[in-house]
Design a protein around this motif. Structure first.
Motif, PDB file in Angstrom:
ATOM      1  N   MET A  26     -97.437  62.224 -93.396  1.00 35.37           N
ATOM      2  CA  MET A  26     -98.686  62.603 -94.027  1.00 35.37           C
ATOM      3  C   MET A  26     -99.604  63.303 -93.027  1.00 35.37           C
ATOM      4  SD  MET A  26    -100.485  62.585 -96.737  1.00 35.37           S
ATOM      5  CE  MET A  26    -102.099  62.476 -97.391  1.00 35.37           C
ATOM      6  N   THR A  27     -99.761  62.717 -91.845  1.00 31.56           N
ATOM      7  CA  THR A  27    -100.614  63.317 -90.820  1.00 31.56           C
ATOM      8  C   THR A  27    -100.068  64.672 -90.393  1.00 31.56           C
ATOM      9  OG1 THR A  27    -101.231  61.122 -90.036  1.00 31.56           O
ATOM     10  CG2 THR A  27    -101.672  62.958 -88.557  1.00 31.56           C
ATOM     11  N   SER A  28     -98.747  64.772 -90.278  1.00 32.40           N
ATOM     12  CA  SER A  28     -98.158  66.053 -89.868  1.00 32.40           C
ATOM     13  C   SER A  28     -98.419  67.128 -90.924  1.00 32.40           C
ATOM     14  CB  SER A  28     -96.658  65.903 -89.613  1.00 32.40           C
ATOM     15  OG  SER A  28     -95.972  65.551 -90.797  1.00 32.40           O
ATOM     16  N   GLN A  29     -98.423  66.752 -92.206  1.00 31.09           N
ATOM     17  CA  GLN A  29     -98.736  67.725 -93.258  1.00 31.09           C
ATOM     18  C   GLN A  29    -100.170  68.218 -93.127  1.00 31.09           C
ATOM     19  OE1 GLN A  29     -97.734  65.517 -96.817  1.00 31.09           O
ATOM     20  NE2 GLN A  29     -95.790  66.614 -97.019  1.00 31.09           N
ATOM     21  N   LEU A  30    -101.089  67.325 -92.812  1.00 30.57           N
ATOM     22  CA  LEU A  30    -102.479  67.711 -92.612  1.00 30.57           C
ATOM     23  C   LEU A  30    -102.619  68.643 -91.414  1.00 30.57           C
ATOM     24  CD1 LEU A  30    -104.308  64.329 -93.310  1.00 30.57           C
ATOM     25  CD2 LEU A  30    -104.215  66.342 -94.788  1.00 30.57           C
ATOM     26  N   ILE A  31    -101.887  68.350 -90.358  1.00 27.63           N
ATOM     27  CA  ILE A  31    -101.930  69.208 -89.165  1.00 27.63           C
ATOM     28  C   ILE A  31    -101.345  70.579 -89.486  1.00 27.63           C
ATOM     29  CG2 ILE A  31    -101.017  69.512 -86.830  1.00 27.63           C
ATOM     30  CD1 ILE A  31    -101.280  66.421 -86.544  1.00 27.63           C
ATOM     31  N   TYR A  32    -100.213  70.609 -90.204  1.00 30.84           N
ATOM     32  CA  TYR A  32     -99.626  71.893 -90.616  1.00 30.84           C
ATOM     33  C   TYR A  32    -100.604  72.680 -91.476  1.00 30.84           C
ATOM     34  CZ  TYR A  32     -95.019  70.245 -89.056  1.00 30.84           C
ATOM     35  OH  TYR A  32     -93.962  69.782 -88.328  1.00 30.84           O
ATOM     36  N   GLY A  33    -101.268  71.990 -92.397  1.00 33.45           N
ATOM     37  CA  GLY A  33    -102.251  72.651 -93.248  1.00 33.45           C
ATOM     38  C   GLY A  33    -103.414  73.209 -92.458  1.00 33.45           C
ATOM     39  N   LEU A  34    -103.908  72.433 -91.494  1.00 33.30           N
ATOM     40  CA  LEU A  34    -105.015  72.889 -90.656  1.00 33.30           C
ATOM     41  C   LEU A  34    -104.611  74.103 -89.824  1.00 33.30           C
ATOM     42  CD1 LEU A  34    -107.875  72.481 -89.519  1.00 33.30           C
ATOM     43  CD2 LEU A  34    -106.865  70.938 -87.813  1.00 33.30           C
ATOM     44  N   VAL A  35    -103.455  74.035 -89.199  1.00 33.72           N
ATOM     45  CA  VAL A  35    -102.980  75.152 -88.373  1.00 33.72           C
ATOM     46  C   VAL A  35    -102.757  76.395 -89.238  1.00 33.72           C
ATOM     47  CG1 VAL A  35    -101.053  75.968 -86.940  1.00 33.72           C
ATOM     48  CG2 VAL A  35    -102.008  73.688 -86.571  1.00 33.72           C
ATOM     49  N   THR A  36    -102.152  76.204 -90.397  1.00 33.46           N
ATOM     50  CA  THR A  36    -101.921  77.331 -91.301  1.00 33.46           C
ATOM     51  C   THR A  36    -103.244  77.936 -91.747  1.00 33.46           C
ATOM     52  OG1 THR A  36     -99.879  76.304 -92.081  1.00 33.46           O
ATOM     53  CG2 THR A  36    -100.814  78.029 -93.454  1.00 33.46           C
ATOM     54  N   GLY A  37    -104.214  77.100 -92.074  1.00 35.92           N
ATOM     55  CA  GLY A  37    -105.528  77.594 -92.490  1.00 35.92           C
ATOM     56  C   GLY A  37    -106.227  78.365 -91.394  1.00 35.92           C
ATOM     57  N   ILE A  38    -106.147  77.868 -90.169  1.00 35.38           N
ATOM     58  CA  ILE A  38    -106.765  78.564 -89.034  1.00 35.38           C
ATOM     59  C   ILE A  38    -106.086  79.912 -88.820  1.00 35.38           C
ATOM     60  CG2 ILE A  38    -107.037  78.513 -86.520  1.00 35.38           C
ATOM     61  CD1 ILE A  38    -107.524  75.449 -86.826  1.00 35.38           C
ATOM     62  N   LEU A  39    -104.767  79.926 -88.877  1.00 36.62           N
ATOM     63  CA  LEU A  39    -104.046  81.193 -88.712  1.00 36.62           C
ATOM     64  C   LEU A  39    -104.386  82.184 -89.831  1.00 36.62           C
ATOM     65  CD1 LEU A  39    -100.513  79.999 -87.538  1.00 36.62           C
ATOM     66  CD2 LEU A  39    -102.154  81.375 -86.238  1.00 36.62           C
ATOM     67  N   PHE A  40    -104.453  81.691 -91.063  1.00 34.92           N
ATOM     68  CA  PHE A  40    -104.783  82.579 -92.181  1.00 34.92           C
ATOM     69  C   PHE A  40    -106.193  83.143 -91.999  1.00 34.92           C
ATOM     70  CE2 PHE A  40    -105.905  83.534 -96.665  1.00 34.92           C
ATOM     71  CZ  PHE A  40    -104.884  84.451 -96.920  1.00 34.92           C
ATOM     72  N   GLY A  41    -107.139  82.297 -91.591  1.00 30.71           N
ATOM     73  CA  GLY A  41    -108.500  82.764 -91.333  1.00 30.71           C
ATOM     74  C   GLY A  41    -108.541  83.791 -90.216  1.00 30.71           C
ATOM     75  N   PHE A  42    -107.753  83.565 -89.176  1.00 30.88           N
ATOM     76  CA  PHE A  42    -107.669  84.523 -88.074  1.00 30.88           C
ATOM     77  C   PHE A  42    -107.172  85.874 -88.581  1.00 30.88           C
ATOM     78  CE2 PHE A  42    -104.969  86.570 -84.855  1.00 30.88           C
ATOM     79  CZ  PHE A  42    -105.897  86.795 -83.848  1.00 30.88           C
ATOM     80  N   PHE A  43    -106.113  85.842 -89.395  1.00 32.70           N
ATOM     81  CA  PHE A  43    -105.569  87.092 -89.922  1.00 32.70           C
ATOM     82  C   PHE A  43    -106.525  87.767 -90.912  1.00 32.70           C
ATOM     83  CE2 PHE A  43    -101.336  85.197 -88.723  1.00 32.70           C
ATOM     84  CZ  PHE A  43    -101.121  86.066 -87.656  1.00 32.70           C
ATOM     85  N   LEU A  44    -107.280  86.965 -91.682  1.00 29.60           N
ATOM     86  CA  LEU A  44    -108.300  87.546 -92.552  1.00 29.60           C
ATOM     87  C   LEU A  44    -109.318  88.327 -91.726  1.00 29.60           C
ATOM     88  CD1 LEU A  44    -109.175  84.652 -95.052  1.00 29.60           C
ATOM     89  CD2 LEU A  44    -108.180  86.853 -95.645  1.00 29.60           C
ATOM     90  N   GLN A  45    -109.744  87.719 -90.615  1.00 34.51           N
ATOM     91  CA  GLN A  45    -110.747  88.361 -89.773  1.00 34.51           C
ATOM     92  C   GLN A  45    -110.167  89.592 -89.082  1.00 34.51           C
ATOM     93  OE1 GLN A  45    -111.531  88.787 -86.307  1.00 34.51           O
ATOM     94  NE2 GLN A  45    -113.576  89.473 -86.870  1.00 34.51           N
ATOM     95  N   ARG A  46    -108.987  89.463 -88.528  1.00 37.15           N
ATOM     96  CA  ARG A  46    -108.352  90.587 -87.809  1.00 37.15           C
ATOM     97  C   ARG A  46    -107.994  91.732 -88.754  1.00 37.15           C
ATOM     98  NH1 ARG A  46    -109.161  91.813 -83.211  1.00 37.15           N
ATOM     99  NH2 ARG A  46    -107.128  92.733 -82.967  1.00 37.15           N
TER     100      ARG A  46
END
Length: 176
Positions: free
Chosen positions: A1-21
């Protein structure tokens, strides 16, 4: 469960980074997309859809993920799409880009956040009524395009990806 939350957080940060870039958080790009004069946002989203589609089906085929197909309900989809489109047109941001705009320090994105919270509240309050009405209009069940066509999902994925590449080429040729 915790690993899914971490994957979600990392994916969200990466998606936000790509949105900005990818500059899709810029108001002029949003308006350009709505006016069909700048296809940056469409290209960005189609790329995300194609990568996600290939990734999801690959993970499913490898047994590392399981597809959870939701029912196709035309009434809910059409009404939800209209509400989404009106909000995007009025604000100049879609939900994801309004959050990215807030992250960049543009406070007008807060209107998008407030709209999402208000929309969620209205949806929650009206759900009992919608469950008997809108959420039943045109319920086609759990369908997929490969299922309707009776073909392997990879054929549909490949056709869509190739069509997308052709569309990108056309956009570049037209300077969109």
């Amino acid at each position: 469960m915790t690993s899914q939350l971490i994957y979600g957080l990392v994916t969200g940060i990466l998606f936000g980074f790509f949105l900005q870039r990818g500059q899709v958080l810029r108001y002029d790009k949003q308006i350009g997309a709505l006016r069909l004069m700048d296809m940056t946002i469409l290209k960005f989203m189609l790329t995300a859809i194609f990568v996600g589609c290939v990734g999801i089906y690959l993970l499913n085929d490898l047994g590392l993920a399981k597809l959870s197909i939701k029912s196709t309900v035309l009434g809910a989809t059409i009404i939800g799409g209209l509400i989404f489109g009106i909000g995007w047109g009025l604000l100049g941001y879609c939900p994801g880009t309004s959050m990215g705009a807030i992250g960049e320090g543009r406070w007008d994105g807060l209107w998008g956040l407030l709209g999402m919270v208000a929309g969620a509240a209205v949806y929650a309050e009206s759900y009992p009524l919608m469950k008997r009405t809108v959420l039943t209009w045109g319920n086609l069940g759990k369908i997929t395009l490969p299922g309707i066509l009776g073909i392997n999902h990879w054929i549909v994925v490949i056709v869509f990806v190739l069509a997308g590449i052709g569309l990108f080429y056309w956009f570049e040729k037209k300077n969109l």
